[in-house]
Design a protein around this motif. Sequence first.
Motif, PDB file in Angstrom:
ATOM      1  N   ILE A  53      30.342-107.604  23.983  1.00  0.00           N
ATOM      2  CA  ILE A  53      31.231-106.597  24.571  1.00  0.00           C
ATOM      3  C   ILE A  53      30.762-106.239  25.968  1.00  0.00           C
ATOM      4  CG2 ILE A  53      32.108-104.244  24.310  1.00  0.00           C
ATOM      5  CD1 ILE A  53      31.712-104.556  21.278  1.00  0.00           C
ATOM      6  N   ALA A  54      29.448-106.033  26.109  1.00  0.00           N
ATOM      7  CA  ALA A  54      28.891-105.701  27.423  1.00  0.00           C
ATOM      8  C   ALA A  54      29.113-106.820  28.424  1.00  0.00           C
ATOM      9  CB  ALA A  54      27.395-105.404  27.292  1.00  0.00           C
ATOM     10  N   PHE A  55      29.039-108.081  27.969  1.00  0.00           N
ATOM     11  CA  PHE A  55      29.252-109.226  28.864  1.00  0.00           C
ATOM     12  C   PHE A  55      30.635-109.175  29.493  1.00  0.00           C
ATOM     13  CE2 PHE A  55      30.994-113.469  29.491  1.00  0.00           C
ATOM     14  CZ  PHE A  55      30.049-114.041  30.331  1.00  0.00           C
ATOM     15  N   ALA A  56      31.657-109.007  28.666  1.00  0.00           N
ATOM     16  CA  ALA A  56      33.033-108.985  29.179  1.00  0.00           C
ATOM     17  C   ALA A  56      33.252-107.808  30.122  1.00  0.00           C
ATOM     18  CB  ALA A  56      34.014-108.927  28.005  1.00  0.00           C
ATOM     19  N   ARG A  57      32.702-106.663  29.793  1.00  0.00           N
ATOM     20  CA  ARG A  57      32.876-105.495  30.648  1.00  0.00           C
ATOM     21  C   ARG A  57      32.174-105.678  31.994  1.00  0.00           C
ATOM     22  NH1 ARG A  57      31.701-100.739  26.134  1.00  0.00           N
ATOM     23  NH2 ARG A  57      33.694-100.899  25.020  1.00  0.00           N
ATOM     24  N   ASN A  58      30.992-106.257  31.980  1.00  0.00           N
ATOM     25  CA  ASN A  58      30.242-106.438  33.227  1.00  0.00           C
ATOM     26  C   ASN A  58      30.929-107.420  34.162  1.00  0.00           C
ATOM     27  OD1 ASN A  58      28.341-104.669  32.289  1.00  0.00           O
ATOM     28  ND2 ASN A  58      26.846-106.228  31.731  1.00  0.00           N
ATOM     29  N   ILE A  59      31.447-108.529  33.618  1.00  0.00           N
ATOM     30  CA  ILE A  59      32.161-109.504  34.449  1.00  0.00           C
ATOM     31  C   ILE A  59      33.387-108.868  35.085  1.00  0.00           C
ATOM     32  CG2 ILE A  59      33.550-111.603  34.371  1.00  0.00           C
ATOM     33  CD1 ILE A  59      30.610-112.197  34.365  1.00  0.00           C
ATOM     34  N   ALA A  60      34.128-108.080  34.308  1.00  0.00           N
ATOM     35  CA  ALA A  60      35.324-107.420  34.846  1.00  0.00           C
ATOM     36  C   ALA A  60      34.949-106.410  35.928  1.00  0.00           C
ATOM     37  CB  ALA A  60      36.089-106.727  33.712  1.00  0.00           C
ATOM     38  N   ALA A  61      33.846-105.688  35.736  1.00  0.00           N
ATOM     39  CA  ALA A  61      33.420-104.700  36.731  1.00  0.00           C
ATOM     40  C   ALA A  61      33.001-105.363  38.033  1.00  0.00           C
ATOM     41  CB  ALA A  61      32.278-103.861  36.169  1.00  0.00           C
ATOM     42  N   ILE A  62      32.332-106.510  37.953  1.00  0.00           N
ATOM     43  CA  ILE A  62      31.928-107.250  39.157  1.00  0.00           C
ATOM     44  C   ILE A  62      33.153-107.705  39.938  1.00  0.00           C
ATOM     45  CG2 ILE A  62      30.839-109.381  39.968  1.00  0.00           C
ATOM     46  CD1 ILE A  62      28.837-109.067  37.659  1.00  0.00           C
ATOM     47  N   ASP A  63      34.133-108.274  39.259  1.00  0.00           N
ATOM     48  CA  ASP A  63      35.343-108.757  39.930  1.00  0.00           C
ATOM     49  C   ASP A  63      36.095-107.611  40.600  1.00  0.00           C
ATOM     50  OD1 ASP A  63      34.701-111.267  39.047  1.00  0.00           O
ATOM     51  OD2 ASP A  63      36.134-111.282  37.383  1.00  0.00           O
ATOM     52  N   ALA A  64      36.169-106.460  39.925  1.00  0.00           N
ATOM     53  CA  ALA A  64      36.877-105.311  40.494  1.00  0.00           C
ATOM     54  C   ALA A  64      36.153-104.784  41.727  1.00  0.00           C
ATOM     55  CB  ALA A  64      37.018-104.210  39.444  1.00  0.00           C
ATOM     56  N   ALA A  65      34.822-104.754  41.695  1.00  0.00           N
ATOM     57  CA  ALA A  65      34.054-104.270  42.848  1.00  0.00           C
ATOM     58  C   ALA A  65      34.209-105.189  44.048  1.00  0.00           C
ATOM     59  CB  ALA A  65      32.585-104.130  42.468  1.00  0.00           C
ATOM     60  N   ALA A  66      34.250-106.498  43.816  1.00  0.00           N
ATOM     61  CA  ALA A  66      34.437-107.441  44.921  1.00  0.00           C
ATOM     62  C   ALA A  66      35.815-107.273  45.551  1.00  0.00           C
ATOM     63  CB  ALA A  66      34.251-108.871  44.418  1.00  0.00           C
ATOM     64  N   THR A  67      36.836-107.060  44.739  1.00  0.00           N
ATOM     65  CA  THR A  67      38.190-106.841  45.250  1.00  0.00           C
ATOM     66  C   THR A  67      38.256-105.573  46.093  1.00  0.00           C
ATOM     67  OG1 THR A  67      39.142-107.961  43.322  1.00  0.00           O
ATOM     68  CG2 THR A  67      40.601-106.544  44.607  1.00  0.00           C
ATOM     69  N   ALA A  68      37.501-104.541  45.706  1.00  0.00           N
ATOM     70  CA  ALA A  68      37.520-103.263  46.416  1.00  0.00           C
ATOM     71  C   ALA A  68      36.620-103.242  47.641  1.00  0.00           C
ATOM     72  CB  ALA A  68      37.115-102.143  45.473  1.00  0.00           C
ATOM     73  N   GLY A  69      35.830-104.314  47.862  1.00  0.00           N
ATOM     74  CA  GLY A  69      34.947-104.365  49.024  1.00  0.00           C
ATOM     75  C   GLY A  69      33.626-103.663  48.828  1.00  0.00           C
ATOM     76  N   ALA A  70      33.251-103.336  47.580  1.00  0.00           N
ATOM     77  CA  ALA A  70      31.974-102.671  47.322  1.00  0.00           C
ATOM     78  C   ALA A  70      30.821-103.650  47.257  1.00  0.00           C
ATOM     79  CB  ALA A  70      32.047-101.879  46.019  1.00  0.00           C
ATOM     80  N   ILE A  71      31.101-104.915  46.982  1.00  0.00           N
ATOM     81  CA  ILE A  71      30.069-105.949  47.012  1.00  0.00           C
ATOM     82  C   ILE A  71      30.610-107.143  47.803  1.00  0.00           C
ATOM     83  CG2 ILE A  71      29.051-105.239  44.821  1.00  0.00           C
ATOM     84  CD1 ILE A  71      30.416-107.615  43.482  1.00  0.00           C
ATOM     85  N   ALA A  72      29.692-107.919  48.364  1.00  0.00           N
ATOM     86  CA  ALA A  72      30.064-109.068  49.187  1.00  0.00           C
ATOM     87  C   ALA A  72      30.447-110.257  48.313  1.00  0.00           C
ATOM     88  CB  ALA A  72      28.896-109.447  50.093  1.00  0.00           C
ATOM     89  N   PRO A  73      31.197-111.237  48.878  1.00  0.00           N
ATOM     90  CA  PRO A  73      31.517-112.435  48.099  1.00  0.00           C
ATOM     91  C   PRO A  73      30.282-113.137  47.554  1.00  0.00           C
ATOM     92  CG  PRO A  73      32.870-112.347  50.077  1.00  0.00           C
ATOM     93  CD  PRO A  73      31.884-111.224  50.188  1.00  0.00           C
ATOM     94  N   GLU A  74      29.188-113.190  48.367  1.00  0.00           N
ATOM     95  CA  GLU A  74      27.958-113.816  47.877  1.00  0.00           C
ATOM     96  C   GLU A  74      27.386-113.049  46.688  1.00  0.00           C
ATOM     97  OE1 GLU A  74      27.993-114.432  52.408  1.00  0.00           O
ATOM     98  OE2 GLU A  74      28.470-112.832  50.999  1.00  0.00           O
ATOM     99  N   GLU A  75      27.486-111.715  46.740  1.00  0.00           N
ATOM    100  CA  GLU A  75      26.987-110.911  45.625  1.00  0.00           C
ATOM    101  C   GLU A  75      27.823-111.139  44.370  1.00  0.00           C
ATOM    102  OE1 GLU A  75      24.952-106.868  47.148  1.00  0.00           O
ATOM    103  OE2 GLU A  75      27.040-107.099  47.774  1.00  0.00           O
ATOM    104  N   LYS A  76      29.124-111.268  44.522  1.00  0.00           N
ATOM    105  CA  LYS A  76      29.972-111.522  43.361  1.00  0.00           C
ATOM    106  C   LYS A  76      29.532-112.791  42.643  1.00  0.00           C
ATOM    107  CE  LYS A  76      34.698-112.757  42.019  1.00  0.00           C
ATOM    108  NZ  LYS A  76      36.099-112.941  42.460  1.00  0.00           N
ATOM    109  N   LEU A  77      29.316-113.863  43.391  1.00  0.00           N
ATOM    110  CA  LEU A  77      28.885-115.119  42.770  1.00  0.00           C
ATOM    111  C   LEU A  77      27.501-114.988  42.156  1.00  0.00           C
ATOM    112  CD1 LEU A  77      30.082-117.638  45.522  1.00  0.00           C
ATOM    113  CD2 LEU A  77      31.211-117.091  43.354  1.00  0.00           C
ATOM    114  N   ARG A  78      26.582-114.325  42.890  1.00  0.00           N
ATOM    115  CA  ARG A  78      25.205-114.211  42.427  1.00  0.00           C
ATOM    116  C   ARG A  78      25.122-113.302  41.196  1.00  0.00           C
ATOM    117  NH1 ARG A  78      23.197-112.897  47.112  1.00  0.00           N
ATOM    118  NH2 ARG A  78      22.725-110.705  46.735  1.00  0.00           N
ATOM    119  N   TRP A  79      25.870-112.197  41.200  1.00  0.00           N
ATOM    120  CA  TRP A  79      25.805-111.266  40.075  1.00  0.00           C
ATOM    121  C   TRP A  79      26.502-111.838  38.838  1.00  0.00           C
ATOM    122  CZ3 TRP A  79      26.545-105.565  42.142  1.00  0.00           C
ATOM    123  CH2 TRP A  79      25.587-105.319  43.128  1.00  0.00           C
ATOM    124  N   ARG A  80      27.611-112.557  39.040  1.00  0.00           N
ATOM    125  CA  ARG A  80      28.255-113.212  37.891  1.00  0.00           C
ATOM    126  C   ARG A  80      27.323-114.248  37.262  1.00  0.00           C
ATOM    127  NH1 ARG A  80      34.206-113.290  37.020  1.00  0.00           N
ATOM    128  NH2 ARG A  80      33.695-115.175  35.867  1.00  0.00           N
TER     129      ARG A  80
END
Length: 595
Positions: A53-80
Motif C-alpha cells: 500500500i505504501a509503495f503505490a502511495r509513494n509512487i503517486a506522491a512523487i509523480d504529483a510533486a514533479a507535476t507541481a514543480g516541487a521536485i526536479a525531473p532528475e529527482e522524480k527518476l531518482r526517487w522512483r
Amino acid sequence: MSASIQDVSSAIHARSYFSSSFRESDVTQLIVGDMEREWVKVYGHFHPEKSAIAFARNIAAIDAAATAGAIAPEEKLRWRAHVEQLSPSDLDSTAATFTDLAVGRLTFSSSYLDTARRKWGEKHVVLVDLADLTGAPSQTLLWYAEKRQEQRRVKWRAFGSIPGVAAVPYPHWETQLITERDASQEFSAEVQALAAIFPAGPETTLDVISHLFDLRDEAPVPRTVPRPPVDGAMPMLQWHAIPEIQPGCSYSQIRSLPEDQFHVTSGTDSSYGYIVAKRAGSVTARQMGDGQRVIETKVDRKGPLWILTAAQPSLTQQIFTSCPVRISGDATKAIRSDHCMQSTIAPRWQLDIDGNSYLHAESHMATEDRFPERIMDTGSGEAIEMKDLWKDRSNLRRRVFGYMQSCSAGPAPDLGDGLFWFSSCGLVGVSPASGDVVKSFPMRSGGSGHLVLGSAAGDWVAEEARDPKDQREVLRIHRLSTGEATFEVERKTGTQALARTAHGRLLAMTVTGAAPGRYVDVWRIDVGKHVARLGVPEGIALKSLAFNRAGTELWIHADRPADNDSGVLIWTVPGALQDGAGDNGSPDETVLNKH
C-alpha cells in the motif's frame, strides 16, 4: 532477546542505572521521534502486504510533486528508482500503514537540563514484543538511543536586534546549537549489560534484523594535497601598479568583463568602482560614475555589467533595500531596475540566461508576515513565495525516505546556469521565473559544511568542511552528477579568495593578506591535479582574483602598503589549460571569510 517483554521490563526496573532516572512512558503511538524510525523496519518485513500500500502511495506522491514543480525531473527518476528497489521493510519506515497492528510496546525515557552549561539531552529505551510478528513466543526487540544538545558560544556581540524592528546596546554572546545523536559509552555499556542477562533471540530472527540494519560506511574521501614545487618551479608573479586606484579598502572584489577588461569595486559609497584593462604595456583604471555602495557584481551573457546596490539598515530599522543597476557598454550610464526589494536578511541575486534580474530573500520569524521568503523579478516587481515549496518537499521526503526530520533549505553558490541553487538534502536548482525546481544533484557525502563555489558545466561544487580524522579545515570537491566527494585540498587559515574558469576546468585559490610567503595555487578540477603554484612578491596584500573571460589570464587584485599602491598580479594560463567563456558559462569568484 529470548525473553518476554514483561521480563525485560522487570529487569530494567531492578537495575539502579535505569530506576534512578528513567521513567516508563504511557506513549502508545508507534513513533515517538526522529531517532526511533529505524526499528519500525521490523514491522514492514513481517507485513509486506502493508508495504505494498505504501509503495503505490509513494509512487503517486512523487509523480504529483514533479507535476507541481516541487521536485526536479532528475529527482522524480531518482526517487522512483529508490522506491522501486526498496525491500518491503523499507517502504514505510514512518509506520503510516501499520497503525492498526496490535503490538506490545514499552518506552522508558530519561532527560536532563544543565542551565549553567547550556546543555540538555534525552535517552530512550524501547521494548517491542515480537511474538505477534514472528509467530514465536517470548521474543523482545530492545532499541535504545540518545540525543545531546549544547549551546556553544561562537561570537561576542555588542548589540542585540530583531531584523526589521530595532537594535539596542546589549552585550552578549552569539551561540550555535550543537546536536550529537550517538549513545554515550556509559549508556551503551549499561544497555549491553542488561541484554546480557537474557539469551539471544533465535538465529532466524537475528538474521532478519541484522539484514534490516546493515549500515555500510561510505568510502573514505581521497585526501589530495599539492606537491611542493621543486627549485625554479614556482614562477614569481610581476607586480603592475594601478595609480588610479587608492589602496586600503577592506573589501575589494575583481570580476572579469568582456574585451579583456575587469571591474574592481571601490568599497566606498562615492563610486560604482573602476574599469581596469591593459593599455600600452601597463594596467590602467577608469573610475565609474557616482553611486551607492556595491554589494555584488555580475556580467550577463550578453556582456553588460550589473551592480547590486543596497541601502544599509540603520540601528533602529533593520531593513535592507536592494536594487540591481545595469551599466551601459561604455560604463558611462547606470540604469536602475524598476523595482527594488526590501528584506530583513541580505538577498541573493541572479541573472537568467536572457539577462533578466531576480532577487531571493529569506524570511525571519520576527517579520515573516511582512517579508516572507520569496523570489522577485526586479523588472516586473512580481514575486513568488517559497514557503510552500520547502514544506511540500519535506513532506514528500519523509514519505519516500522515512526521514522524520524536515529537510530545511539553505543557500548554495551560483553554479553558472542562471538558477537559484539551494542545499536541501542535496542541491536543488529553482527557476527564478517560475519558482519551480527544475534541476537537482545528490550529495551523498559531507553535507555538514558550507558550499562556497561550483560549476554546473564543470560538474563540481566545493565545500568548506572539517576532516574528521585530524580536524583539518579542507575544501572538499564533490562531483555534482554523482554526489560523491572526489578529493579535497587544505583550507588555509584566514580569509581566502577563490576563482574558477568559465566552465570550471581550473580553480585558483589564495590566502589574502600581506604576510610573507604568500602564493596562489591552481588546480585542474576535472582530474584533481595541482597544475601551478605562483609566487607572490614580499609585501603584497592579496585581496581577490579572477580569470578573464577568454580563459587566458588570471588577475590577482592586491595592495602594496609600503608604497601606498594598488594593482594586480597577472599569470598567463598555458594553452592546454585555457577555458574561455561562451553562451553556457562565465568565470566566477568568491572570497571566504576568516575562520
